[in-house]
Design a protein around this motif. Structure first.
Motif, mmCIF file in Angstrom:
data_model
loop_
_atom_site.group_PDB
_atom_site.id
_atom_site.type_symbol
_atom_site.label_atom_id
_atom_site.label_comp_id
_atom_site.label_asym_id
_atom_site.label_seq_id
_atom_site.Cartn_x
_atom_site.Cartn_y
_atom_site.Cartn_z
ATOM 1 N N GLU A 11 0.861 -1.192 0.000
ATOM 2 C CA GLU A 11 0.000 0.000 0.000
ATOM 3 C C GLU A 11 0.894 1.238 0.000
ATOM 4 O OE1 GLU A 11 -2.319 2.786 -0.097
ATOM 5 O OE2 GLU A 11 -3.507 0.953 0.149
ATOM 6 N N ASP A 12 0.672 2.154 -0.958
ATOM 7 C CA ASP A 12 1.552 3.320 -1.058
ATOM 8 C C ASP A 12 1.129 4.480 -0.163
ATOM 9 O OD1 ASP A 12 -0.709 3.664 -2.728
ATOM 10 O OD2 ASP A 12 0.324 5.216 -3.871
ATOM 11 N N GLU A 13 -0.067 4.443 0.395
ATOM 12 C CA GLU A 13 -0.512 5.507 1.297
ATOM 13 C C GLU A 13 -0.136 5.125 2.737
ATOM 14 O OE1 GLU A 13 -4.462 7.129 0.712
ATOM 15 O OE2 GLU A 13 -4.591 6.135 -1.238
ATOM 16 N N ALA A 37 5.713 -1.868 -5.610
ATOM 17 C CA ALA A 37 5.671 -3.237 -6.136
ATOM 18 C C ALA A 37 7.057 -3.873 -6.099
ATOM 19 C CB ALA A 37 5.123 -3.223 -7.562
ATOM 20 N N GLU A 38 8.075 -3.083 -6.399
ATOM 21 C CA GLU A 38 9.449 -3.607 -6.393
ATOM 22 C C GLU A 38 9.813 -4.147 -5.011
ATOM 23 O OE1 GLU A 38 14.048 -2.119 -7.299
ATOM 24 O OE2 GLU A 38 12.376 -0.691 -7.350
ATOM 25 N N GLU A 39 9.480 -3.392 -3.985
ATOM 26 C CA GLU A 39 9.769 -3.835 -2.624
ATOM 27 C C GLU A 39 8.939 -5.063 -2.258
ATOM 28 O OE1 GLU A 39 9.975 -1.996 1.930
ATOM 29 O OE2 GLU A 39 8.969 -0.882 0.327
ATOM 30 N N LEU A 58 -0.669 1.283 -7.367
ATOM 31 C CA LEU A 58 0.684 1.507 -6.861
ATOM 32 C C LEU A 58 1.449 2.465 -7.774
ATOM 33 C CD1 LEU A 58 1.512 -2.184 -5.895
ATOM 34 C CD2 LEU A 58 1.032 -0.300 -4.316
ATOM 35 N N PRO A 59 2.462 3.156 -7.240
ATOM 36 C CA PRO A 59 3.160 4.153 -8.053
ATOM 37 C C PRO A 59 4.035 3.578 -9.163
ATOM 38 C CG PRO A 59 4.209 3.937 -5.898
ATOM 39 C CD PRO A 59 2.927 3.148 -5.841
#
Length: 246
Positions: A11-13, A37-39, A58-59
């Motif tokens: 989650e990016d937030e 996503a990479e992480e 996701l960014p």
């Protein structure tokens, strides 16, 4: 002391992530947060979690594509996954189902609802993939071994000699059909025997999995229809397949 189930939260937030990590921790889980996503791919590859919660927006990568990449990692197809997104259109829900996701929650939502969904999915995935079939399977036609090969120890099904790449629910559905060629299974029966009767999130779950199964079977035998639809009733395995695909 039993280890806490590890939950990968993508989650990016940060505000949402902090809240979800708190409620998951207080409910006996061990959340691990990834903001990209990479992480998420790195954490998943290092140690597959008990369940993954994926934000669609996701960014660095679409959540649906991330789902595909996680599924392709060792052990990825056995990890339940739940989509978390601000989008609530039916097409997004169907896309998630067709990919093989276990559930889908649209924002805004209650953090406690997410925890309840996580518990339900883990309880469901801890059961055997299918309930025992009470009656023995009827004798298969002479040509059947050349068409279908069921390996229950490996959770693998071969179609005309080719091993199919199946999610656990696709395997569960096809296993039932292969064991009883020609026998019609209603949607309710498939939900009960494959999902344990616990899947109340989507009424199109069975149809979505049949659709993806048909696509995988068609990749092996493009001109054949191995799964029959009986409109208003359910699905059955075609008993009249040729010994070799055309």
């Amino acid at each position: 002391m039993a280890l806490k189930p590890r939950i990968l939260l993508v989650e990016d937030e940060s505000g949402i992530a902090d809240t979800l990590q708190y409620v998951l921790s207080t409910d006996g889980f061990a959340p691990v947060w990834a903001s990209t996503a990479e992480e998420a791919i790195r954490l998943f590859a290092a140690e597959p979690p008990a369940l993954a919660v994926l934000d669609v927006g996701l960014p660095d990568l679409n959540g649906f594509e991330l789902f595909r990449r996680l599924q392709a990692l060792p052990g990825g197809s056995q990890v339940p996954m739940l989509f978390l997104t601000a989008r609530s259109d039916e097409i997004d829900r169907v896309v998630g189902l067709e990919l093989g996701a276990d559930d889908y929650i649209a924002k805004p939502f209650s953090p406690r609802e997410l925890v309840a969904r996580v518990r339900t999915i883990l309880r469901r995935s801890a059961r055997p993939v299918t309930a025992p079939v009470p009656a023995p399977a009827p004798a298969a036609p002479v040509s059947a071994p050349a068409i279908w090969a069921l390996d229950e120890e490996r959770h693998q099904i071969r179609f005309y000699g080719k091993a199919l790449e199946l999610s656990r629910y696709e395997y569960g559905v096809l296993r039932l059909l292969v064991q009883k060629p020609g026998r019609v299974f209603t949607r309710d029966e498939l939900l009960l025997q494959v999902w344990g009767g616990d899947n109340d999130s989507f009424d199109r779950t069975v149809d979505a999995h049949i659709k993806t199964l048909r696509a995988k079977l068609k990749a092996v035998a493009p001109t054949l229809e191995p799964i029959r639809t009986l409109r208003g009733t359910g699905y059955a395995l075609n008993e009249e397949l040729p010994a070799k695909p055309a």
